[in-house]
Scaffold this active site. Structure first.
Site, mmCIF file in Angstrom:
data_model
loop_
_atom_site.group_PDB
_atom_site.id
_atom_site.type_symbol
_atom_site.label_atom_id
_atom_site.label_comp_id
_atom_site.label_asym_id
_atom_site.label_seq_id
_atom_site.Cartn_x
_atom_site.Cartn_y
_atom_site.Cartn_z
ATOM 1 N N GLY A 84 -5.267 2.009 7.633
ATOM 2 C CA GLY A 84 -6.465 1.053 8.153
ATOM 3 C C GLY A 84 -6.485 -0.639 8.505
ATOM 4 O O GLY A 84 -6.262 -1.231 9.559
ATOM 5 N N HIS A 102 -0.230 7.840 3.706
ATOM 6 C CA HIS A 102 0.869 7.130 5.188
ATOM 7 C C HIS A 102 2.479 7.353 5.483
ATOM 8 O O HIS A 102 3.054 7.101 6.204
ATOM 9 C CB HIS A 102 0.711 5.957 5.462
ATOM 10 C CG HIS A 102 -0.950 5.392 4.890
ATOM 11 N ND1 HIS A 102 -1.663 5.814 5.379
ATOM 12 C CD2 HIS A 102 -1.364 5.123 4.521
ATOM 13 C CE1 HIS A 102 -2.963 5.315 5.308
ATOM 14 N NE2 HIS A 102 -3.147 4.767 4.194
ATOM 15 N N ASP A 159 0.858 -1.164 -0.189
ATOM 16 C CA ASP A 159 -0.021 0.144 0.057
ATOM 17 C C ASP A 159 0.728 1.216 0.154
ATOM 18 O O ASP A 159 1.291 1.772 0.947
ATOM 19 C CB ASP A 159 -0.664 -0.176 0.876
ATOM 20 C CG ASP A 159 -1.564 1.387 1.364
ATOM 21 O OD1 ASP A 159 -1.152 1.725 0.429
ATOM 22 O OD2 ASP A 159 -2.931 1.451 1.934
ATOM 23 N N ILE A 182 -1.058 8.936 8.188
ATOM 24 C CA ILE A 182 -1.461 8.075 9.672
ATOM 25 C C ILE A 182 -1.605 6.764 8.855
ATOM 26 O O ILE A 182 -1.067 6.872 7.468
ATOM 27 C CB ILE A 182 -3.363 9.152 9.177
ATOM 28 C CG1 ILE A 182 -3.736 8.250 8.041
ATOM 29 C CG2 ILE A 182 -3.541 9.905 9.429
ATOM 30 C CD1 ILE A 182 -5.047 8.418 7.323
#
Length: 622
Positions: free
Chosen positions: A419, A401, A396, A416
């Site tokens: 998820g 991120h 990903d 962040i």
């Protein structure tokens, strides 16, 4: 005859229910079971009166299910096939016995239980078999234009499409039925015009334009991975040498090296990461507005430690949530022709809703609220400041991120955590707490992503056990913010895992050897226990997977051999293939050479394995 049959079956059921209804509403609880018939569902020659009454009961039940839901009154319908006084002179005795009511009653008892959440269901039942029925509707066809009359010729011309059940929907409520008609009206009125939702990030030709998206298949793709990839993923979701039981996920030489079950999302995510959303017909998605709303993963067998899977992705449905649009993307992953795992990605497109589409779908894997009581277990893990940087190596590459500038543009103070990284942490906690890290017990997981996590924060997973379902939610320790909500993991019952092992073991040559050692120990076990004083656990593999587990207990009592993992901790755990096991037993393969060449893996007090040769050579004499 019509009236009397209606009075007995339909009106009789109505009157009894009406008498109980107010009492059920007052106590905020009720369970009602209507008894229909296959004759009512399918029709039967010569039974027009009976068929009409029995299907009428289903209509009554469906209405009561809707009206009673807010008062915790559930109404379901059964269509039993059972022997009775009416059929005792018609059916042979052996068939009457096989169809006795005893094989129907347990379903009724379960549907009446306070913990049963089923409502508005229809079930066929008989002879110990139970099946649920549902309505199914084709996508249909619009057979008129705004300025043209509707003709039977147009119906005939579209008949194949009208009756085509490919990509059919399964409506559950009248709102979904009416919604389909409204969509058709919008399409007719717009006459191919543009949707009135001018602010949407999705452009379509009215609501029914999404029909072109639903059922769209993305190009199939392959996902290859090695042991290095599975180890990298495990580290990315917090597996650590600080926890000894995590070694099986991060050391390829571990005797029971395993791939974490949630690695299954990594195999499927190329459908999302590879720009597949931009290729869906009827949709023009602004990727900057895309959020990952929910995730479902189901495994049909444990993931191999390395392999190559073929993945097929399809748009299952498109939903209108007002403030946004939801795309349900189903991804099926195969090894050859065998289905290994299934993912459902719930993708939320901010600002793309309000087009008048349906809000729910029977194709969606639904999140489930957590129990209203203190959790049964709580585990915590502190994420590393490098957690997102590490996790992104599993595929990903979203700069959200890792790149502070990109994160700022998206409205965050700093990058962040993914998820699905938090998802992996939480699943690992459940597996550790309730399945002793046994990946063969993992069946499925469903989560809803609620808030972002920043690298360095501590995750706290609160868990509730209800049968083989583990409900959980994940919080940020300190702030109390819930980051994963309404989540659960379904585990395979222990008995099912054990039950699979003997049948698989019967195909192995090593099974005969273990059984023979067990028989010999009945006579000389006491003597061997004194000399060895150790418990050996064997993991016998076939291909890349563990095919059987055996324990040779030469520490307790007079010794014994049994199938499965050691009841107490094993002193040595040995892993090797069924073929190599036989080579060792027959003296054709030296155990030490097998160990150093990697064909035999051992964990624990490896020196004890030298005593094991005494069993195979001096006592078993195989």
């Amino acid at each position: 005859m019509l009236d009397i049959i209606q009075r007995v079956h339909l009106r009789g059921s109505f009157l009894v229910t009406r008498a109980a209804w107010d009492h059920m509403k007052k106590q905020k609880f009720g369970r009602i079971i209507m008894t229909s018939s296959a004759s009512g569902i399918y029709g039967n020659f010569g039974q027009a009166n009976y068929c009409a009454a029995k299907l009428g009961l289903l209509g009554l039940s469906n209405c009561l299910a809707v009206e009673g839901e807010k008062s915790n009154i559930h109404c379901n319908t059964i269509a039993p096939t059972a022997g009775s006084r009416l059929t005792q002179n018609i059916l042979p005795d052996d068939l009457l016995e096989a169809l006795k009511p005893d094989y129907v009653a347990p379903l009724v008892l379960w549907l009446c239980h306070e913990s049963c959440e089923e409502n508005g269901g229809l079930f066929e039942v008989g002879a110990g078999w139970i099946g649920k029925l549902r309505w199914e509707r084709t996508l249909g066809a619009i057979v008129r234009q705004r300025t043209q009359p509707m003709t039977p010729e147009a119906v005939k011309a579209n008949w194949t499409k009208i009756c085509d059940f490919d990509n059919a929907t399964k409506p559950q409520r009248i709102q979904e039925s009416i919604g389909g008609i409204i969509e058709a009206l919008n399409k007719i009125d717009s006459d191919g015009g543009v949707s009135a939702n001018h602010t949407s990030n999705v452009t379509s030709t009215a609501t029914s334009g999404f029909a072109g998206a639903i059922g769209h298949k993305l190009p199939p793709f392959s996902s290859s991975y090695t042991e290095l990839d599975t180890i990298m993923y495990a580290l990315g979701v917090g597996a650590s040498i600080k926890e000894p039981k995590d070694l099986k996920f991060i050391y390829e030489g571990s005797s029971d090296f395993s791939c974490l079950p949630t690695f299954g999302v990594i195999l499927a995510q190329k459908s999302i990461m590879g720009g597949g959303l931009a290729e869906i017909p009827g949709l023009s998605v602004n990727l900057a507005k895309v959020l990952h709303g929910e995730q479902y993963l189901e495994l049909y067998k444990p993931l191999p430690r390395a392999g190559k899977l073929k993945c097929e992705a399809i748009v299952a449905d498109v939903l209108d949530k007002g403030s946004g649009l939801i795309i349900l993307m189903d991804v099926y992953s195969y090894s050859g022709e065998e289905l290994i795992c299934y993912n459902q990605f719930s993708i939320f497109v901010v600002g793309a809703g309000g087009f008048g589409g349906k809000r729910t779908s029977d194709k969606a894997k639904v999140a489930v609220a957590i129990p209203n009581r203190p959790p049964d277990a709580v585990l915590t893990d502190t994420t590393s400041l490098n957690q997102a940087a590490l996790y992104r190596l599993s595929g990903d590459w979203n700069p959200l991120h890792i790149d502070p500038d990109f994160a700022n543009l998206a409205g965050f103070d700093k990058p962040i955590l993914h998820g699905l990284c938090t998802f992996g942490f939480s699943a690992r906690h459940v597996l550790q707490q309730f399945a002793d890290n046994d990946v063969s017990r993992f069946k499925a997981i469903k989560v809803r992503f609620a808030k972002p996590v920043y690298p360095g924060q501590t995750l706290q997973t609160e868990m509730w056990k209800e049968g083989n379902r583990i409900h959980f939610q994940t919080k940020i320790q300190g702030t109390g913010d819930i980051v994963i909500s309404n989540a659960y993991v379904d585990l395979v019952p222990t008995a099912d895992v054990v039950a699979k092992t003997p049948s698989e073991g019967r195909e192995l040559q090593s099974t005969l050897v273990f059984e023979e050692i067990g028989r010999r120990l009945q006579h000389i076990g006491g003597e061997v226990v004194k000399k060895v004083n150790a418990v050996f656990e064997w993991h016998i593999t076939k291909g890349e997977n563990t095919a059987a587990k055996w324990t040779i207990d030469l520490k307790n009592g007079s010794g014994k051999v049994y199938q499965g993992t050691a009841k107490d901790s094993a002193d040595v755990t040995i892993t090797l293939s069924d073929e190599d096991f036989m080579e060792v037993v027959l003296g054709k393969l030296d155990p030490q050479k097998a160990f150093f060449s990697g064909r035999l893996k051992a964990r624990g007090n490896i020196m004890l394995s030298q005593k094991l040769q005494m069993i195979l050579k001096e006592y078993a004499k195989l």
